[in-house]
Design a protein around this motif. Sequence first.
Motif, PDB file in Angstrom:
ATOM      1  N   ILE B  99     -10.968  -8.026 -42.321  1.00 37.53           N
ATOM      2  CA  ILE B  99     -12.136  -7.521 -41.993  1.00 37.53           C
ATOM      3  C   ILE B  99     -12.231  -6.002 -42.371  1.00 37.53           C
ATOM      4  N   ILE B 100     -11.102  -5.358 -42.017  1.00 37.00           N
ATOM      5  CA  ILE B 100     -10.952  -4.016 -42.377  1.00 37.00           C
ATOM      6  C   ILE B 100     -11.068  -3.451 -43.806  1.00 37.00           C
ATOM      7  N   GLU B 101     -10.307  -4.351 -44.559  1.00 38.25           N
ATOM      8  CA  GLU B 101     -10.279  -4.284 -46.126  1.00 38.25           C
ATOM      9  C   GLU B 101     -11.742  -4.626 -46.668  1.00 38.25           C
ATOM     10  N   MET B 102     -12.568  -5.621 -46.156  1.00 34.22           N
ATOM     11  CA  MET B 102     -13.877  -5.738 -46.625  1.00 34.22           C
ATOM     12  C   MET B 102     -14.701  -4.407 -46.314  1.00 34.22           C
ATOM     13  N   ILE B 103     -14.619  -3.783 -45.053  1.00 34.24           N
ATOM     14  CA  ILE B 103     -15.246  -2.826 -44.645  1.00 34.24           C
ATOM     15  C   ILE B 103     -15.151  -1.727 -45.513  1.00 34.24           C
ATOM     16  N   ILE B 104     -13.757  -1.539 -45.800  1.00 32.17           N
ATOM     17  CA  ILE B 104     -13.291  -0.485 -46.657  1.00 32.17           C
ATOM     18  C   ILE B 104     -14.182  -0.659 -48.202  1.00 32.17           C
ATOM     19  N   TRP B 105     -13.971  -1.777 -48.610  1.00 33.57           N
ATOM     20  CA  TRP B 105     -14.544  -2.074 -49.907  1.00 33.57           C
ATOM     21  C   TRP B 105     -16.012  -1.650 -50.176  1.00 33.57           C
ATOM     22  N   ALA B 106     -16.616  -2.297 -49.053  1.00 30.58           N
ATOM     23  CA  ALA B 106     -18.332  -2.271 -48.928  1.00 30.58           C
ATOM     24  C   ALA B 106     -18.619  -0.763 -48.834  1.00 30.58           C
ATOM     25  N   ASP B 107     -18.160  -0.245 -48.079  1.00 27.95           N
ATOM     26  CA  ASP B 107     -18.235   1.396 -47.825  1.00 27.95           C
ATOM     27  C   ASP B 107     -18.030   2.208 -48.915  1.00 27.95           C
ATOM     28  N   ARG B 108     -17.068   1.652 -49.800  1.00 29.89           N
ATOM     29  CA  ARG B 108     -16.586   2.454 -50.981  1.00 29.89           C
ATOM     30  C   ARG B 108     -17.744   2.413 -51.990  1.00 29.89           C
ATOM     31  N   TYR B 109     -18.455   1.344 -52.029  1.00 31.74           N
ATOM     32  CA  TYR B 109     -19.264   1.045 -53.038  1.00 31.74           C
ATOM     33  C   TYR B 109     -20.706   1.017 -52.838  1.00 31.74           C
ATOM     34  N   GLU B 110     -21.163   1.051 -51.498  1.00 34.91           N
ATOM     35  CA  GLU B 110     -22.679   0.772 -50.960  1.00 34.91           C
ATOM     36  C   GLU B 110     -22.886   1.986 -49.857  1.00 34.91           C
ATOM     37  N   GLU B 111     -24.224   1.955 -49.692  1.00 41.26           N
ATOM     38  CA  GLU B 111     -24.555   2.710 -48.538  1.00 41.26           C
ATOM     39  C   GLU B 111     -24.699   1.910 -47.553  1.00 41.26           C
ATOM     40  N   THR B 112     -23.564   2.413 -46.244  1.00 43.16           N
ATOM     41  CA  THR B 112     -23.753   1.474 -45.021  1.00 43.16           C
ATOM     42  C   THR B 112     -23.845   2.176 -43.803  1.00 43.16           C
ATOM     43  N   ALA B 113     -23.884   1.525 -42.841  1.00 45.60           N
ATOM     44  CA  ALA B 113     -24.086   2.363 -41.570  1.00 45.60           C
ATOM     45  C   ALA B 113     -22.979   2.484 -41.017  1.00 45.60           C
ATOM     46  N   ALA B 114     -21.784   2.258 -41.396  1.00 48.42           N
ATOM     47  CA  ALA B 114     -20.503   2.747 -40.906  1.00 48.42           C
ATOM     48  C   ALA B 114     -20.636   4.211 -40.455  1.00 48.42           C
ATOM     49  N   PRO B 115     -19.918   4.382 -39.072  1.00 51.21           N
ATOM     50  CA  PRO B 115     -19.752   5.543 -38.752  1.00 51.21           C
ATOM     51  C   PRO B 115     -18.762   6.497 -39.652  1.00 51.21           C
ATOM     52  N   PRO B 116     -18.982   7.829 -40.010  1.00 48.10           N
ATOM     53  CA  PRO B 116     -17.907   8.147 -40.727  1.00 48.10           C
ATOM     54  C   PRO B 116     -16.558   8.407 -40.166  1.00 48.10           C
ATOM     55  N   LYS B 117     -16.843   8.565 -38.689  1.00 58.15           N
ATOM     56  CA  LYS B 117     -15.477   8.825 -37.967  1.00 58.15           C
ATOM     57  C   LYS B 117     -14.740   7.493 -38.013  1.00 58.15           C
ATOM     58  N   ILE B 118     -15.334   6.498 -37.758  1.00 62.32           N
ATOM     59  CA  ILE B 118     -14.631   5.043 -37.961  1.00 62.32           C
ATOM     60  C   ILE B 118     -14.289   4.794 -39.324  1.00 62.32           C
ATOM     61  N   MET B 119     -14.991   5.014 -40.323  1.00 59.78           N
ATOM     62  CA  MET B 119     -14.357   4.880 -41.752  1.00 59.78           C
ATOM     63  C   MET B 119     -13.081   5.785 -41.911  1.00 59.78           C
ATOM     64  N   ARG B 120     -13.131   7.060 -41.329  1.00 55.13           N
ATOM     65  CA  ARG B 120     -11.716   7.818 -41.746  1.00 55.13           C
ATOM     66  C   ARG B 120     -10.607   7.031 -40.815  1.00 55.13           C
ATOM     67  N   ARG B 121     -10.977   6.799 -39.844  1.00 56.97           N
ATOM     68  CA  ARG B 121      -9.913   6.127 -38.942  1.00 56.97           C
ATOM     69  C   ARG B 121      -9.256   4.963 -39.574  1.00 56.97           C
ATOM     70  N   LEU B 122     -10.278   4.119 -40.193  1.00 60.73           N
ATOM     71  CA  LEU B 122      -9.761   2.818 -41.069  1.00 60.73           C
ATOM     72  C   LEU B 122      -8.851   3.208 -42.365  1.00 60.73           C
ATOM     73  N   LEU B 123      -9.349   4.515 -42.926  1.00 66.46           N
ATOM     74  CA  LEU B 123      -8.584   4.826 -44.253  1.00 66.46           C
ATOM     75  C   LEU B 123      -7.280   5.245 -43.747  1.00 66.46           C
ATOM     76  N   ASN B 124      -7.264   6.177 -42.679  1.00 65.12           N
ATOM     77  CA  ASN B 124      -6.262   6.908 -42.305  1.00 65.12           C
ATOM     78  C   ASN B 124      -5.139   6.435 -41.309  1.00 65.12           C
ATOM     79  N   ASP B 125      -5.638   5.352 -40.217  1.00 63.67           N
ATOM     80  CA  ASP B 125      -4.841   4.878 -39.506  1.00 63.67           C
ATOM     81  C   ASP B 125      -5.250   3.523 -39.084  1.00 63.67           C
TER      82      ASP B 125
END
Lengths: 141, 141
Positions: B99-125
């Motif tokens: 699920i995390i890898e799908m979220i990271i992939w979609a957010d890299r290429y599309e405008e999503t509603a993912a909170p930037p704070k969560i995305m930073r956490r998923l990418l860094n921790d």
Amino acid sequence: MNSKAEKPCDWRSKCPLNIALELVGDRWTLLILRDLLIKQFSSFKQFQESGEGIATNVLTDRLKKLVECGIIASERSAEDARVVTYRPTERGLDLLPVIIEMIIWADRYEETAAPPKIMRRLLNDREGFIRDVRSRLERQA
Amino acid sequence: MNSKAEKPCDWRSKCPLNIALELVGDRWTLLILRDLLIKQFSSFKQFQESGEGIATNVLTDRLKKLVECGIIASERSAEDARVVTYRPTERGLDLLPVIIEMIIWADRYEETAAPPKIMRRLLNDREGFIRDVRSRLERQA
């Protein structure tokens, strides 16, 4: 390379997981990507004979959709213009971590045909595996 | 916890990616897991109102299949036996990296509603995020 889509799409929700699933959440799409990325296949015939028995119309439909979404690109063969080949784009290549996590998950809980050597590599050197796939694709391009 | 399935299943191929996709390769299954793992939802009603408009019969079917596969477990509420709640099993929890890898992939290429704070956490921790989900679920159990 990481630029976002230019026009907004009509997603059911803007949850990134939802968007990923609208694009690749089906029984076949990631198998086609596996064939392109890991098995180094590039032709319709190779995808069709890949082992899971994808129906011709489903394969045609998925390839079309993947090209439209910019996940793969198609080109006519230089030797024979009747032959179309497919290759993953950067966006398609970036699906490799999703594929790897699915492989690890399935192999953890089911008896699979995954070679133990590959599984060890995926578990211990995921980044190296991804780097190798990337350089192989760059050499082919 | 990591024991393999006891009886062989009738998979189309034993490629681990194929097996993963036979189990969770559809439009809805991982959204239900997202609701259980990340949104901390546990009831049919919550899944149904989660934002992507899953049809009642599809949701019923998916929950049944997920329980059968041991990816989620269901139980009757202690307060009201008419109420069934769902929780992810260990096998379900282990889908979080997918699920995390799908979220990271979609957010890299599309405008999503993912909170930037969560995305930073998923990418860094990522590991820390997974650990937090796990301990929250253990506290609920």
